[in-house]
Design an enzyme around this catalytic site. Structure first.
Site, short mmCIF file in Angstrom:
data_model
loop_
_atom_site.label_atom_id
_atom_site.label_comp_id
_atom_site.label_asym_id
_atom_site.label_seq_id
_atom_site.Cartn_x
_atom_site.Cartn_y
_atom_site.Cartn_z
N LYS A 30 -20.88 5.95 0.98
CA LYS A 30 -19.73 5.13 0.59
C LYS A 30 -18.66 5.14 1.69
O LYS A 30 -18.16 4.10 2.11
CB LYS A 30 -19.10 5.64 -0.70
CG LYS A 30 -17.69 5.07 -0.97
CD LYS A 30 -17.06 5.65 -2.21
CE LYS A 30 -16.41 6.95 -2.06
NZ LYS A 30 -14.99 6.92 -1.64
N ASN A 31 -18.30 6.33 2.15
CA ASN A 31 -17.18 6.45 3.08
C ASN A 31 -17.50 5.97 4.49
O ASN A 31 -16.62 5.88 5.33
CB ASN A 31 -16.65 7.89 3.09
CG ASN A 31 -15.95 8.20 1.79
OD1 ASN A 31 -15.59 7.29 1.04
ND2 ASN A 31 -15.77 9.47 1.51
N ARG A 34 -7.93 2.41 -1.48
CA ARG A 34 -7.20 2.99 -0.33
C ARG A 34 -7.82 2.59 1.00
O ARG A 34 -7.14 2.27 1.96
CB ARG A 34 -7.24 4.51 -0.40
CG ARG A 34 -6.34 5.17 -1.37
CD ARG A 34 -6.38 6.65 -1.10
NE ARG A 34 -6.13 6.91 0.30
CZ ARG A 34 -4.92 6.81 0.84
NH1 ARG A 34 -3.91 6.49 0.09
NH2 ARG A 34 -4.72 7.02 2.11
N CYS A 44 -2.63 8.80 -4.57
CA CYS A 44 -3.60 8.71 -5.68
C CYS A 44 -3.59 10.04 -6.42
O CYS A 44 -2.81 10.94 -6.10
CB CYS A 44 -4.98 8.34 -5.16
SG CYS A 44 -5.84 9.71 -4.39
N ARG A 93 -1.31 11.33 0.18
CA ARG A 93 -2.15 10.60 1.14
C ARG A 93 -1.35 9.62 2.00
O ARG A 93 -1.59 8.41 1.96
CB ARG A 93 -3.30 9.93 0.42
CG ARG A 93 -4.10 10.93 -0.42
CD ARG A 93 -5.34 10.37 -1.03
NE ARG A 93 -6.37 10.13 -0.05
CZ ARG A 93 -7.58 9.65 -0.36
NH1 ARG A 93 -7.85 9.36 -1.61
NH2 ARG A 93 -8.50 9.45 0.55
N ASP A 123 -14.59 16.97 -0.59
CA ASP A 123 -15.21 16.13 -1.60
C ASP A 123 -16.30 16.86 -2.39
O ASP A 123 -16.77 16.36 -3.40
CB ASP A 123 -15.79 14.86 -0.95
CG ASP A 123 -14.70 14.01 -0.31
OD1 ASP A 123 -15.04 13.11 0.48
OD2 ASP A 123 -13.51 14.26 -0.59
N ILE A 169 -7.10 20.64 1.83
CA ILE A 169 -6.90 19.28 2.33
C ILE A 169 -5.93 18.48 1.45
O ILE A 169 -5.02 17.82 1.94
CB ILE A 169 -8.25 18.53 2.43
CG1 ILE A 169 -9.24 19.30 3.33
CG2 ILE A 169 -8.06 17.10 2.93
CD1 ILE A 169 -8.88 19.31 4.80
N ARG A 185 -17.23 4.67 -8.71
CA ARG A 185 -16.71 4.30 -7.40
C ARG A 185 -17.51 4.95 -6.29
O ARG A 185 -17.55 4.46 -5.16
CB ARG A 185 -15.26 4.73 -7.25
CG ARG A 185 -14.32 4.14 -8.28
CD ARG A 185 -12.92 4.52 -7.97
NE ARG A 185 -12.57 3.97 -6.65
CZ ARG A 185 -11.32 3.96 -6.19
NH1 ARG A 185 -10.37 4.49 -6.92
NH2 ARG A 185 -11.05 3.45 -5.01
#
Ligand code: EPZ
Length: 434
Positions: A34-35, A104, A128, A133, A319, A341, A411
């Protein structure tokens, strides 16, 4: 889960019903990242040429990005895991607020729009659930490349002064190795005049994937994956045909699914180097891993606690903090999990405690005492990775859990219950109509 909502109202929310205690087996298939796919799609803005992307996961975020790019005039076509994009008729550089607000990563469009057109107007993504962020580093980098940038009424307006529309190469040192800032600056500088360097750059595999695809489009990027990236600007880029890397976070989630259910499972495709920090922690807590060219087979052992500190790549990925914590709730002994993070990425703790987990939370540090087994409960995933952690906990718990927050889960996970059921899980999706 707020006590006020009656059971009937709860059942009305889309949720997964997970029957715990089943062993998994065979193989869990990993989709494209995804990223990576999200930022590769924005790179289509850099060229008039056709971009054909393969191995693109089927996620709500991908559709969100497709809608944003279409709104700018990019021709977008999707079929299964392939996306065709062509930005040969861009008619403006201002994505609509409501679309950007929901995604985002769409802020990253500011880099290629500015690099290609010399101007861009993009709403601020805002914070978020997991943190504030900010995009300070993105903006600082664009200014260093010669752009005039102002932030007003929640919108970032950037333009290249003077007649030439081209940015100027510059040496940029990031205050923090932000993934998004590195990607935004990288995309802005490939069409700049002269050479740019990004120091303290993010080294994530998704940044490496972006650099590799930009070079396939005719850019001159070197050093991606290390702390210093060098970009020699070129006049223009052409289209290309590219395949997105496998999703290391989905792969990590599936390896943890095997460990938490004490199952022997093969996960593929995976690029092991993308997960070294995670694989080391799985070994440290007692799993055996058989790694081959295409995949990884996990063989669970007698699991015991380990400590986790999230860091930028190649450190342990934030993540996978929540999914790994779910595993540690049933690993013998004490584990200390520290989130470095994001300032607010411990929302899964209260839900895991609802399932009987023994966790003490102090700020961004959770002290987990392993228990023999979780017990099923109705729980809420309040962000993408928290929802994934609760699905894993549900797989291992005694009884039937209801996990909601599917708007978050979908998502980032492409058909998660279908994949897990194919490997032996018992999950039903309830998507009440109306
Ligand atoms: C990317 O977000 C990922 N998202 C995130 O994945 C991931 O958690 C994150 O990288 C870190 O690995 C996408 O790629 C779409 P950052 P990004 O800028 O780029 C601070 C998921 O679950 N920071 O590296 O937004 C920031 O506040 C998502 O799939 C500044 O202080 O992450 C954060 O604390 C969630 N100033 C830290 O850096 C800045 O200008 C890391 O953010 C920029 C960032």
């Amino acid at each position: 889960m707020p006590a006020a909502l009656s059971i009937s109202q709860e059942i009305l929310k889309p949720h997964l019903e997970i029957q715990g205690g089943h062993t998994l087996s065979r193989e869990l298939k990993v989709s494209g990242a995804k990223n990576s796919a999200l930022v590769l799609m924005t790179s289509a803005l850099l060229s008039e040429g056709p971009l054909e992307l393969h191995n693109v996961p089927q996620l709500t975020d991908i559709q969100g990005m497709a809608d944003i790019l279409s709104s700018l005039g990019v021709r977008v076509k999707r079929s299964q895991e392939t996306v065709w994009l062509q930005a040969d008729d861009l008619h403006h550089a201002e994505p609509p607020y409501d679309l950007v607000n929901g995604l985002r990563a769409s802020f990253f469009c500011i880099g290629p729009l500015l690099g290609r057109l010399g101007h861009a107007k993009v709403p601020l993504p805002g914070g978020c659930r997991i943190g504030a962020r900010p995009v300070v580093e993105h903006i600082r980098g664009l200014k260093a490349l010669g752009a005039m940038v102002k932030v007003e009424h929640g919108v970032v307006t950037a333009s290249v002064p003077g007649t030439s529309r081209r940015l100027k190469g510059a040496a940029i040192v990031l205050d923090c190795p932000s993934v998004g800032a590195t990607e935004t600056i990288l995309m802005a500088s490939v069409l700049a005049e002269g050479t740019s360097t990004i120091e303290n750059a993010a080294q994530e595999p998704e940044v490496q994937d972006l650099a590799k695809m930009l070079n396939a489009m005719g850019a001159r990027v070197s050093g991606a994956g290390g702390p210093i990236i060098t970009i020699e600007g070129v006049e223009r880029l052409h289209g290309c045909n590219y395949s997105v890397i496998p999703d290391r976070i989905e792969a990590g989630t599936f390896l943890i699914a095997a460990a938490i259910t004490r199952s022997i499972v093969r996960v593929s495709p995976v690029i092991p180097e993308h997960l070294n920090a995670v694989l080391q922690k799985l070994r440290d807590c007692g799993c055996t891993l058989e790694i081959d060219k295409q995949g990884i087979t996990l063989i669970p052992g007698d699991l015991h606690g380990v400590d986790i500190i999230t860091q930028p790549f190649p450190g342990f990925p934030t993540d996978l903090q929540a999914p790994f914590m779910a595993l540690l709730t049933t690993a013998k002994g004490t584990s200390v999990v520290t989130e470095k993070i994001y300032e607010n990425r411990m929302q899964h703790v209260a839900e895991l405690q609802r399932m009987g987990a023994s966790i003490r939370l102090q700020g961004n540090t959770a002290v987990v005492e392993g228990i023999p087994q979780l017990s099923a409960a109705p729980v809420s995933g309040n962000d993408l990775r928290a929802a994934a952690a609760l699905v894993l906990a549900g797989l291992a718990a005694r009884g039937i859990s209801q996990v909601d927050g599917l708007n978050h889960l979908d998502r980032g996970y492409d058909g998660i219950e279908t994949k897990l059921n194919a490997s032996g899980a018992h999950i039903l999706r309830h998507q009440p109509s109306g």
